[in-house]
Enzyme design. Structure first.
Site, PDB file in Angstrom:
ATOM      1  NE  ARG A   8     -13.361   7.734   6.489  1.00 28.52           N
ATOM      2  CZ  ARG A   8     -12.664   8.740   5.998  1.00 28.52           C
ATOM      3  NH1 ARG A   8     -13.206   9.549   5.105  1.00 28.52           N
ATOM      4  NH2 ARG A   8     -11.428   8.943   6.387  1.00 28.52           N
ATOM      5  CG  HIS A   9     -13.833   6.130  11.428  1.00 29.49           C
ATOM      6  ND1 HIS A   9     -13.282   7.379  11.624  1.00 29.49           N
ATOM      7  CD2 HIS A   9     -13.033   5.493  10.552  1.00 29.49           C
ATOM      8  CE1 HIS A   9     -12.190   7.497  10.903  1.00 29.49           C
ATOM      9  NE2 HIS A   9     -12.013   6.364  10.227  1.00 29.49           N
ATOM     10  CD1 TRP A  14      -3.692  11.577  14.705  1.00 29.27           C
ATOM     11  CD2 TRP A  14      -3.089   9.784  13.522  1.00 29.27           C
ATOM     12  NE1 TRP A  14      -2.577  11.052  15.307  1.00 29.27           N
ATOM     13  CE2 TRP A  14      -2.183   9.953  14.595  1.00 29.27           C
ATOM     14  CE3 TRP A  14      -2.912   8.719  12.660  1.00 29.27           C
ATOM     15  CZ2 TRP A  14      -1.112   9.102  14.817  1.00 29.27           C
ATOM     16  CZ3 TRP A  14      -1.847   7.860  12.883  1.00 29.27           C
ATOM     17  CH2 TRP A  14      -0.957   8.050  13.946  1.00 29.27           C
ATOM     18  CG  ASN A  15     -10.362  11.190  10.137  1.00 32.99           C
ATOM     19  OD1 ASN A  15     -10.972  10.591  11.017  1.00 32.99           O
ATOM     20  ND2 ASN A  15      -9.970  10.601   9.024  1.00 32.99           N
ATOM     21  N   GLY A  22      -4.755   4.244   8.928  1.00 38.84           N
ATOM     22  CA  GLY A  22      -4.593   2.807   8.754  1.00 38.84           C
ATOM     23  C   GLY A  22      -4.973   2.041   9.991  1.00 38.84           C
ATOM     24  NE  ARG A  57      -9.640   5.066  12.248  1.00 39.78           N
ATOM     25  CZ  ARG A  57      -8.522   4.362  12.318  1.00 39.78           C
ATOM     26  NH1 ARG A  57      -7.884   4.240  13.470  1.00 39.78           N
ATOM     27  NH2 ARG A  57      -8.015   3.795  11.235  1.00 39.78           N
ATOM     28  CD  GLU A  81      -8.765   2.079   6.173  1.00 35.90           C
ATOM     29  OE1 GLU A  81      -9.056   1.114   5.422  1.00 35.90           O
ATOM     30  OE2 GLU A  81      -9.199   3.240   5.991  1.00 35.90           O
ATOM     31  NE  ARG A  82      -4.002  -1.475   0.907  1.00 36.35           N
ATOM     32  CZ  ARG A  82      -3.924  -1.289  -0.389  1.00 36.35           C
ATOM     33  NH1 ARG A  82      -4.750  -0.477  -1.005  1.00 36.35           N
ATOM     34  NH2 ARG A  82      -3.009  -1.932  -1.091  1.00 36.35           N
ATOM     35  CG  ASN A  83      -0.428  -2.410   7.829  1.00 40.02           C
ATOM     36  OD1 ASN A  83       0.181  -1.363   7.633  1.00 40.02           O
ATOM     37  ND2 ASN A  83       0.039  -3.363   8.611  1.00 40.02           N
TER      38      ASN A  83
END
Length: 184
Positions: A8-9, A14-15, A22, A57, A81-83
């Site tokens: 995972r990035h 934002w994390n 998304g 990212r 990533e999922r929208n």
């Protein structure tokens, strides 16, 4: 058989703020760059090739993990990533959700969110292509939390079944090693 290394990035602002990303193209947090370089030292043996989401990212994470190695990095839209529709850019607190798990279950009612079937279909297609083209190779995949969850599910399932899906969670910069045995 393909040896997959799934990552995972690294963390973004934002994390760190607990904000749903998304498809929003958010860069890595400045403090994440050195941690990502250090994590790259654990990536042994080196992969033969790397694939990543085109979002900055994930792409930057792949670049930093493989810095100076000469390993080819290819972007693949199926790893995006999922929208999350109207949830993107909001914090879990703003949404009244405790964490990412509850976000998954709330998505069915969210305007603009990508369906589970769509995410499953695209990651399954990616795995089928990798199995057909990279037998006997070690392949690095850098993507996003929810996309990786579906990817792990698709390793063992030919069809989407929400009753059988268990949300896998992977932290930023965690490595998961899996074997890809079949093409579909």
């Amino acid at each position: 058989m393909v040896d997959l290394v799934i990552v995972r990035h690294s963390k973004t602002p934002w994390n760190l703020a607990g904000r749903v990303q998304g498809r929003s193209d958010i860069p890595l947090a400045p403090e994440s760059e050195e941690a990502t370089r250090e994590a790259g030292k654990r990536l042994r043996p080196l992969p033969d090739i790397a694939f990543c989401s085109p979002l900055i990212r994930a792409k930057r994470t792949a670049e930093l993990l493989l810095e100076g190695s000469g390993v080819e990095i290819r972007t693949d839209d199926r790893l995006v990533e999922r929208n999350f529709g109207e949830y993107e850019g909001k914090t879990y607190d703003e949404l009244g959700l405790p964490d990412h798990t509850e976000l998954f279950y709330a998505l069915g009612e969210t305007k603009g969110a990508e369906s589970s079937e769509s995410v499953f279909s695209r990651v399954r297609s990616f795995l089928t292509d990798i199995a057909a083209s990279f037998d006997g190779k070690r392949v690095l995949v850098v993507s996003h939390g929810v996309c990786i969850s579906y990817l792990i599910y698709a390793l063992d399932h030919d069809k989407w079944d929400p009753a059988d899906y268990d949300i896998s969670y992977i932290k930023n910069l965690d490595f998961i090693e899996k074997k890809l045995i079949r093409a579909g």
